[in-house]
Motif scaffolding. Structure first.
Motif, PDB file in Angstrom:
ATOM      1  N   UNK A  49       1.433  25.748   2.950  1.00 25.56           N
ATOM      2  CA  UNK A  49       0.134  26.416   2.775  1.00 25.56           C
ATOM      3  C   UNK A  49      -0.373  26.986   4.087  1.00 25.56           C
ATOM      4  N   UNK A  50      -0.150  26.247   5.168  1.00 25.63           N
ATOM      5  CA  UNK A  50      -0.600  26.715   6.490  1.00 25.63           C
ATOM      6  C   UNK A  50       0.148  27.984   6.897  1.00 25.63           C
ATOM      7  N   UNK A  66       3.641  15.749   0.763  1.00 29.54           N
ATOM      8  CA  UNK A  66       2.327  16.300   1.122  1.00 29.54           C
ATOM      9  C   UNK A  66       2.449  17.118   2.408  1.00 29.54           C
ATOM     10  N   UNK A  67       3.211  16.576   3.342  1.00 30.57           N
ATOM     11  CA  UNK A  67       3.412  17.296   4.616  1.00 30.57           C
ATOM     12  C   UNK A  67       4.035  18.661   4.360  1.00 30.57           C
ATOM     13  N   UNK A  76       0.839  -1.198   0.000  1.00 32.11           N
ATOM     14  CA  UNK A  76       0.000   0.000   0.000  1.00 32.11           C
ATOM     15  C   UNK A  76       0.875   1.250   0.000  1.00 32.11           C
ATOM     16  N   UNK A  77       0.546   2.189  -0.838  1.00 34.85           N
ATOM     17  CA  UNK A  77       1.275   3.441  -0.842  1.00 34.85           C
ATOM     18  C   UNK A  77       0.754   4.300   0.305  1.00 34.85           C
ATOM     19  N   UNK A  78       1.675   4.857   1.071  1.00 34.07           N
ATOM     20  CA  UNK A  78       1.263   5.690   2.188  1.00 34.07           C
ATOM     21  C   UNK A  78       1.209   7.147   1.793  1.00 34.07           C
ATOM     22  N   UNK A  79       1.071   7.967   2.817  1.00 34.14           N
ATOM     23  CA  UNK A  79       1.038   9.415   2.592  1.00 34.14           C
ATOM     24  C   UNK A  79       2.451   9.897   2.261  1.00 34.14           C
ATOM     25  N   UNK A  80       2.626  10.562   1.161  1.00 32.76           N
ATOM     26  CA  UNK A  80       3.962  10.989   0.735  1.00 32.76           C
ATOM     27  C   UNK A  80       4.471  12.137   1.619  1.00 32.76           C
ATOM     28  N   UNK A 124       3.974  20.419   1.636  1.00 31.44           N
ATOM     29  CA  UNK A 124       3.010  21.287   0.948  1.00 31.44           C
ATOM     30  C   UNK A 124       1.976  21.850   1.917  1.00 31.44           C
ATOM     31  N   UNK A 125       1.483  20.979   2.792  1.00 33.28           N
ATOM     32  CA  UNK A 125       0.462  21.418   3.757  1.00 33.28           C
ATOM     33  C   UNK A 125       1.047  22.475   4.697  1.00 33.28           C
ATOM     34  N   UNK A 126       2.236  22.216   5.211  1.00 27.91           N
ATOM     35  CA  UNK A 126       2.832  23.166   6.154  1.00 27.91           C
ATOM     36  C   UNK A 126       3.144  24.495   5.479  1.00 27.91           C
TER      37      UNK A 126
END
Lengths: 207, 213
Positions: B15-16, B8-9, B1-5, B11-13
């Motif tokens: 954007x935050x 992404x973290x 299963x591919x997990x959360x890349x 990018x989110x931080x």
């Protein structure tokens, strides 16, 4: 195998119950203005959201995108987070709404099983090799059969059985009653058992 | 299963960091200011219309009647504006029940506390009183929608309907103090009907204004 899966679901539900309070505490701190708490919120919420979204969409790219959007919504709405509330049902509800919106915009992209391999369950990790292969096959078949269920039944089954939410929490996420969630999850379970009867039957004979 | 890349973290931080957001205390302060301002505007409208007019009803009965309206308005406001223990708010069915039941409940209350039935008003007075009730209900309606805007991921239309009904009930409480006409036809058409109108408006606006998107 159904017993193994149920055990797997229960183990995850217990684990999540423990981490849930940590996520809620972190979210509470973040809502109070502690900017550093967002990392803890992200670490507790994002992986679970990703697993849920990937199971729903069948795509890592879509899951990544919706996780980003959901975490940003949580950030912008942090001031409205109620003291003592649980962050996960809220996060699931936001993610689900964003995924539905996205699927309306890109109907052909979402809710298909082609393209990427289905999710493999973590439950197979601790099983003997034969059982692990069987579990992986069953997991794939389960995902295929889940995708064939009506949306309402699938959503209820995934939130209750896969994500470990209580009936009340799942009902709140789905905007319906706990009784309806229970009924939908049960119908999904019956349908899955009928569809995967041979695999379950073989497991039952083993035991 | 591919997990959360991991990307992404990042990018989110990023954007935050680039997106300001208010803390709970700031949100609470702003909402209190908005609700206070709405109350002041509604009261200013009420006194501009002429304030309390008792007519054939006694002062005590008029205040008692308005208090009943206010109690219903307060209860619906409390239950719909404040989410309760869950971030998902009250159940959809509860919100819809409040939105639908509010008008009949206050109509029964208004009829019960109307005292001696006076002559029915003409259509002009009905319309004038209806307009005044809408005017008095508008400030809380705007404040409620503003306080809960972009916050509901589950049932924004139902929440909008409940908030609309609460706004109409607040307007009705003030008009009950102001309007001396106690005929049930007038109460229904001019005092109670705005509750249904604002509930419908709230339901219509809810998805656009209240939805967390």
């Amino acid at each position: 195998m159904i017993a193994a899966r149920t055990f797997h679901f229960d183990m995850h539900a217990s684990f999540r119950a423990v981490t849930q309070s940590a996520a809620d505490v972190a979210m509470d701190r973040y809502a109070n203005g502690d900017a550093g708490a967002f990392g803890a919120v992200y670490d507790a919420v994002a992986p679970r959201l990703h697993a849920y979204l990937r199971a729903r969409s069948g795509s890592d790219a879509i899951a990544d995108d919706v996780v980003q959007q959901t975490m940003l919504r949580i950030h912008t709405a942090r001031g409205s987070f109620q003291q003592g509330a649980q962050v996960m049902p809220w996060a699931y509800a936001i993610a689900r709404r964003l995924l539905v919106d996205r699927s309306r915009r890109h109907r052909r992209e979402v809710l298909t099983l082609d393209g990427e391999s289905p999710a493999e369950g973590a439950s197979s990790a601790d099983l003997p090799a034969d059982d692990a292969v069987h579990a992986a096959q069953l997991e794939r078949r389960l995902d295929v059969e889940l995708a064939r269920l009506p949306e309402a039944q699938r959503a209820a089954f995934e939130l209750v059985k896969r994500e470990g939410l209580s009936m009340a929490e799942a009902a709140a996420v789905l905007g319906t009653t706990a009784t309806a969630v229970k009924l939908r999850a049960h119908r999904a379970y019956v349908s899955l058992r009928a569809a995967l009867g041979s695999a379950f039957g073989a497991e039952g004979a083993d035991r | 299963m591919s997990g959360l890349r991991p990307q992404v973290r990042a990018l989110v931080f990023s954007a935050v960091r680039a997106t300001p957001s208010a803390s709970r205390r700031e949100v609470g302060r702003r909402n209190a200011a908005r609700l206070g301002l709405a109350a002041l505007v509604a009261l200013a409208e009420f006194f501009a219309l002429g304030g309390s007019v008792y007519g054939a009803r006694s002062v005590g009965l008029t205040l008692f009647s308005a208090a009943g309206w206010g109690l219903v308005a307060l209860a619906i406001t409390r239950l719909s504006l404040v989410r309760g223990p869950s971030m998902l708010g009250r159940p959809t069915r509860a919100l819809l029940t409040m939105a639908v039941a509010c008008a009949p409940i206050v109509f029964c209350w208004a009829a019960a506390t109307a005292g001696a039935q006076g002559a029915s008003a003409d259509w002009g007075l009905h319309a004038r009183c209806l307009g005044a009730t809408i005017l008095l209900s508008a400030p809380p309606f705007v404040a409620f929608l503003y306080a809960r805007r972009h916050s509901d991921p589950v049932h924004p239309a139902a929440l909008g309907a409940a908030l609309g009904a609460a706004s109409g009930a607040w307007g009705g409480a003030l008009i009950d103090l102001h309007c001396p006409v106690t005929h049930v036809a007038h109460l229904g058409a001019a005092h109670v009907m705005p509750i249904a109108l604002f509930a419908l408006a709230g339901a219509a606006l809810g998805k656009r204004v209240l939805s967390l998107r």
